[in-house]
Write a protein that holds these residues in place. Structure first.
Motif, PDB file in Angstrom:
ATOM      1  N   ASN A   2      -8.322   3.701  -4.548  1.00 48.29           N
ATOM      2  CA  ASN A   2      -7.518   3.153  -3.481  1.00 48.29           C
ATOM      3  C   ASN A   2      -8.401   2.476  -2.441  1.00 48.29           C
ATOM      4  O   ASN A   2      -8.114   1.378  -1.985  1.00 48.29           O
ATOM      5  CB  ASN A   2      -6.718   4.295  -2.850  1.00 48.29           C
ATOM      6  CG  ASN A   2      -5.659   3.780  -1.909  1.00 48.29           C
ATOM      7  OD1 ASN A   2      -5.133   2.695  -2.115  1.00 48.29           O
ATOM      8  ND2 ASN A   2      -5.377   4.533  -0.876  1.00 48.29           N
ATOM      9  N   LEU A   3      -9.482   3.109  -2.094  1.00 53.29           N
ATOM     10  CA  LEU A   3     -10.409   2.534  -1.112  1.00 53.29           C
ATOM     11  C   LEU A   3     -10.987   1.220  -1.626  1.00 53.29           C
ATOM     12  O   LEU A   3     -11.061   0.233  -0.911  1.00 53.29           O
ATOM     13  CB  LEU A   3     -11.534   3.528  -0.800  1.00 53.29           C
ATOM     14  CG  LEU A   3     -12.610   3.031   0.167  1.00 53.29           C
ATOM     15  CD1 LEU A   3     -11.997   2.661   1.517  1.00 53.29           C
ATOM     16  CD2 LEU A   3     -13.694   4.073   0.350  1.00 53.29           C
ATOM     17  N   HIS A  15      -4.226  -3.879   5.923  1.00 53.52           N
ATOM     18  CA  HIS A  15      -5.322  -3.095   5.347  1.00 53.52           C
ATOM     19  C   HIS A  15      -5.453  -1.733   6.025  1.00 53.52           C
ATOM     20  O   HIS A  15      -6.052  -1.616   7.095  1.00 53.52           O
ATOM     21  CB  HIS A  15      -6.652  -3.853   5.481  1.00 53.52           C
ATOM     22  CG  HIS A  15      -6.565  -5.288   5.062  1.00 53.52           C
ATOM     23  ND1 HIS A  15      -6.159  -5.662   3.798  1.00 53.52           N
ATOM     24  CD2 HIS A  15      -6.817  -6.434   5.735  1.00 53.52           C
ATOM     25  CE1 HIS A  15      -6.179  -6.987   3.710  1.00 53.52           C
ATOM     26  NE2 HIS A  15      -6.567  -7.475   4.871  1.00 53.52           N
ATOM     27  N   ASN A  55      -8.448   8.616  -4.302  1.00 50.98           N
ATOM     28  CA  ASN A  55      -8.609   7.754  -3.131  1.00 50.98           C
ATOM     29  C   ASN A  55      -9.738   6.757  -3.262  1.00 50.98           C
ATOM     30  O   ASN A  55      -9.747   5.752  -2.581  1.00 50.98           O
ATOM     31  CB  ASN A  55      -8.826   8.608  -1.887  1.00 50.98           C
ATOM     32  CG  ASN A  55      -7.528   8.840  -1.157  1.00 50.98           C
ATOM     33  OD1 ASN A  55      -6.476   8.403  -1.616  1.00 50.98           O
ATOM     34  ND2 ASN A  55      -7.592   9.503  -0.045  1.00 50.98           N
ATOM     35  N   ASP A  90       0.809  -1.207   0.000  1.00 52.72           N
ATOM     36  CA  ASP A  90       0.000   0.000   0.000  1.00 52.72           C
ATOM     37  C   ASP A  90       0.844   1.259   0.000  1.00 52.72           C
ATOM     38  O   ASP A  90       0.491   2.261  -0.594  1.00 52.72           O
ATOM     39  CB  ASP A  90      -0.909   0.028   1.237  1.00 52.72           C
ATOM     40  CG  ASP A  90      -2.148  -0.804   1.012  1.00 52.72           C
ATOM     41  OD1 ASP A  90      -2.470  -1.031  -0.169  1.00 52.72           O
ATOM     42  OD2 ASP A  90      -2.754  -1.230   1.990  1.00 52.72           O
ATOM     43  N   TYR A 147      -6.184   2.521   5.321  1.00 51.63           N
ATOM     44  CA  TYR A 147      -6.695   3.507   4.378  1.00 51.63           C
ATOM     45  C   TYR A 147      -6.556   4.888   5.010  1.00 51.63           C
ATOM     46  O   TYR A 147      -6.882   5.080   6.186  1.00 51.63           O
ATOM     47  CB  TYR A 147      -8.164   3.224   4.047  1.00 51.63           C
ATOM     48  CG  TYR A 147      -8.763   4.249   3.131  1.00 51.63           C
ATOM     49  CD1 TYR A 147      -8.393   4.297   1.782  1.00 51.63           C
ATOM     50  CD2 TYR A 147      -9.668   5.197   3.598  1.00 51.63           C
ATOM     51  CE1 TYR A 147      -8.912   5.258   0.938  1.00 51.63           C
ATOM     52  CE2 TYR A 147     -10.195   6.153   2.744  1.00 51.63           C
ATOM     53  CZ  TYR A 147      -9.817   6.178   1.418  1.00 51.63           C
ATOM     54  OH  TYR A 147     -10.323   7.128   0.590  1.00 51.63           O
ATOM     55  N   VAL A 192      -8.412  -1.440  -1.137  1.00 46.83           N
ATOM     56  CA  VAL A 192      -8.238  -1.827   0.267  1.00 46.83           C
ATOM     57  C   VAL A 192      -9.426  -2.672   0.731  1.00 46.83           C
ATOM     58  O   VAL A 192      -9.248  -3.722   1.357  1.00 46.83           O
ATOM     59  CB  VAL A 192      -8.087  -0.571   1.164  1.00 46.83           C
ATOM     60  CG1 VAL A 192      -8.094  -0.961   2.630  1.00 46.83           C
ATOM     61  CG2 VAL A 192      -6.801   0.171   0.822  1.00 46.83           C
ATOM     62  N   VAL A 213      -8.875   2.844   9.268  1.00 45.67           N
ATOM     63  CA  VAL A 213      -9.016   4.104   8.551  1.00 45.67           C
ATOM     64  C   VAL A 213      -8.268   5.167   9.350  1.00 45.67           C
ATOM     65  O   VAL A 213      -8.668   5.544  10.446  1.00 45.67           O
ATOM     66  CB  VAL A 213     -10.498   4.479   8.399  1.00 45.67           C
ATOM     67  CG1 VAL A 213     -10.645   5.850   7.766  1.00 45.67           C
ATOM     68  CG2 VAL A 213     -11.207   3.422   7.555  1.00 45.67           C
ATOM     69  N   SER A 256       0.168   4.032  -2.829  1.00 40.94           N
ATOM     70  CA  SER A 256      -0.607   5.204  -2.460  1.00 40.94           C
ATOM     71  C   SER A 256       0.279   6.435  -2.315  1.00 40.94           C
ATOM     72  O   SER A 256      -0.178   7.493  -1.939  1.00 40.94           O
ATOM     73  CB  SER A 256      -1.342   4.950  -1.154  1.00 40.94           C
ATOM     74  OG  SER A 256      -0.409   4.738  -0.120  1.00 40.94           O
ATOM     75  N   TYR A 288      -1.549   6.636   9.817  1.00 39.37           N
ATOM     76  CA  TYR A 288      -1.459   5.862   8.579  1.00 39.37           C
ATOM     77  C   TYR A 288      -0.119   5.142   8.499  1.00 39.37           C
ATOM     78  O   TYR A 288      -0.068   3.951   8.192  1.00 39.37           O
ATOM     79  CB  TYR A 288      -1.642   6.801   7.382  1.00 39.37           C
ATOM     80  CG  TYR A 288      -1.701   6.122   6.042  1.00 39.37           C
ATOM     81  CD1 TYR A 288      -2.606   5.101   5.795  1.00 39.37           C
ATOM     82  CD2 TYR A 288      -0.850   6.515   5.009  1.00 39.37           C
ATOM     83  CE1 TYR A 288      -2.672   4.480   4.566  1.00 39.37           C
ATOM     84  CE2 TYR A 288      -0.918   5.909   3.765  1.00 39.37           C
ATOM     85  CZ  TYR A 288      -1.818   4.888   3.542  1.00 39.37           C
ATOM     86  OH  TYR A 288      -1.885   4.286   2.317  1.00 39.37           O
TER      87      TYR A 288
END
Ligand SMILES: *[C@@H]1O[C@H](CO)[C@@H](O)[C@H](O)[C@H]1NC(C)=O
Ligand SMILES: *[C@@H]1O[C@H](CO)[C@@H](O)[C@H](O)[C@H]1NC(C)=O
Ligand SMILES: *[C@@H]1O[C@H](CO)[C@@H](O)[C@H](O)[C@H]1NC(C)=O
Ligand SMILES: *[C@@H]1O[C@H](CO)[C@@H](O)[C@H](O)[C@H]1NC(C)=O
Ligand SMILES: *[C@@H]1O[C@H](CO)[C@@H](O)[C@H](O)[C@H]1NC(C)=O
Ligand SMILES: *[C@@H]1O[C@H](CO)[C@@H](O)[C@H](O)[C@H]1NC(C)=O
Length: 293
Positions: free
Chosen positions: A108-109, A178, A105, A82, A180, A112, A162, A86, A169
């Protein structure tokens, strides 16, 4: 289906429902702010109850400020899939002008969620900020609960963290597959957010909107605050025909009773037209009923 009490009168029911929508089901236990002892939320899965009873702290990030370690040795993002894709710091770098679509994003979401989802497209979602990811704080306890819980080990593979700021992050990327990064225009959620403060409310609305997007993408989710300990597998307790199931602070032995004091810190929502519409309505109520929260 469960033993129940007499239904409450209509007025009280309506009031509870309104409060829930207005305040987004925030959990409120401000009194715990004054204690120094860390109050850990315990998820009691009570056999025979159709409600999950939760005991919560509100947002006790201030308890963890002192644990800050500027160089967490466990941080290891460079080898992570990731991190490569990202562009790591970019989700928060361009704040305040950053916006979801310009950052790509949403793709990207999708990636994920797809990686984390169970066969039936269900993910477990929690949010993290910098304060909660300090070593030996909430993040570690949350993960630990899955490891020591009863039939919860596999569930950890379906948890999406998240992150609300860059530090959270980066720490997530080092420890979990995982992660995001959720950016919000011009808002820094890295520090403490006191219950019902302006930043707290912004964060809660942002969360509702984010969960709406998850539903729109066709994923079911369990949202769990990071201060909920997963010691048992909650899937055994859910109603199979429920669209939206939420924990409550006070349970009246009747799972449709709107006086059950819903608690937004834990809910299970299936993605379908009804729930998508509900989340749209919920988020729009931010502007439709200004000044309510
Ligand atoms: C970083 O992660 C890789 C792959 O997960 C692992 O092999 C390596 O030992 C880690 N390095 C550090 C310093 O943790
Ligand atoms: C990351 O983003 C920066 C600034 O947008 C860009 O200059 C850089 O090339 C990007 N790196 C990668 C690996 O995409
Ligand atoms: C957000 O992204 C969209 C699509 O790229 C763009 O049209 C819009 O101007 C952006 N908004 C801001 C505030 O940057
Ligand atoms: C673990 O959970 C299962 C299913 O809920 C239950 O039957 C079992 O008794 C539990 N085991 C322990 C050790 O609590
Ligand atoms: C459960 O609550 C609902 C909504 O308040 C009410 O209509 C219903 O009669 C209640 N059921 C029982 C068994 O009390
Ligand atoms: C859900 O909504 C979409 C778009 O409004 C519609 O095409 C679809 O038929 C609906 N599905 C169900 C099961 O009602």
């Amino acid at each position: 289906m469960k033993s129940g009490e007499e239904g409450s009168n209509g007025k009280a029911t309506t009031t509870a429902a309104e409060n829930f929508l207005e305040y987004g089901g925030y959990h409120h236990h401000g009194r715990h702010f004054s204690t120094v002892v860390l109050q850990i939320t315990v998820l009691f899965v009570v056999v025979g109850f159709s409600c999950l009873v939760l005991y919560h702290t509100a947002y006790p990030t201030q308890f963890f400020q002192s644990f800050y370690n500027p160089n967490p040795t466990s941080e290891n993002s460079t080898t992570h899939d990731d991190a490569m894709q990202s562009n790591f710091s970019s989700p928060f770098q361009d704040s305040p002008s950053a916006n979801l679509s310009s950052l790509g994003n949403e793709n990207n979401l999708e990636r994920v969620l797809n990686k984390a989802a169970m066969k039936d497209k269900t993910v477990i979602i929690t949010t993290l900020n910098a304060a909660w990811t300090e070593p030996n704080s909430i993040f570690d306890l949350f993960v630990e609960s899955f490891r020591i819980g009863n039939q919860t080990q596999d569930l950890l593979n379906h948890v999406v963290f998240v992150a609300l700021d860059e530090k959270a992050y980066s720490r997530c990327l080092g420890l979990h597959p995982h992660c995001y990064a959720l950016s919000t225009d011009g808002i820094d959620f890295s520090g403490e957010a006191f219950f019902m403060s302006e930043d707290y409310l912004k964060m809660m609305w942002r969360r509702i909107d984010f969960l709406r997007v998850v539903l729109e993408m066709g994923y079911n989710f369990i949202f769990s605050d990071a201060d909920v300990m997963w010691l048992r597998n909650p899937f055994h307790q859910f109603h199979s025909d429920g669209d939206f199931q939420i924990a409550c602070d006070h349970y009246w032995y009747n799972y449709t009773d709107l006086d059950n004091s819903p608690n937004g810190g834990f809910n299970y929502v299936k993605s379908n037209n009804k729930t998508k519409q509900f989340y749209r309505f919920w988020y729009e109520s931010k502007d439709k009923f200004p000044g309510k929260a």
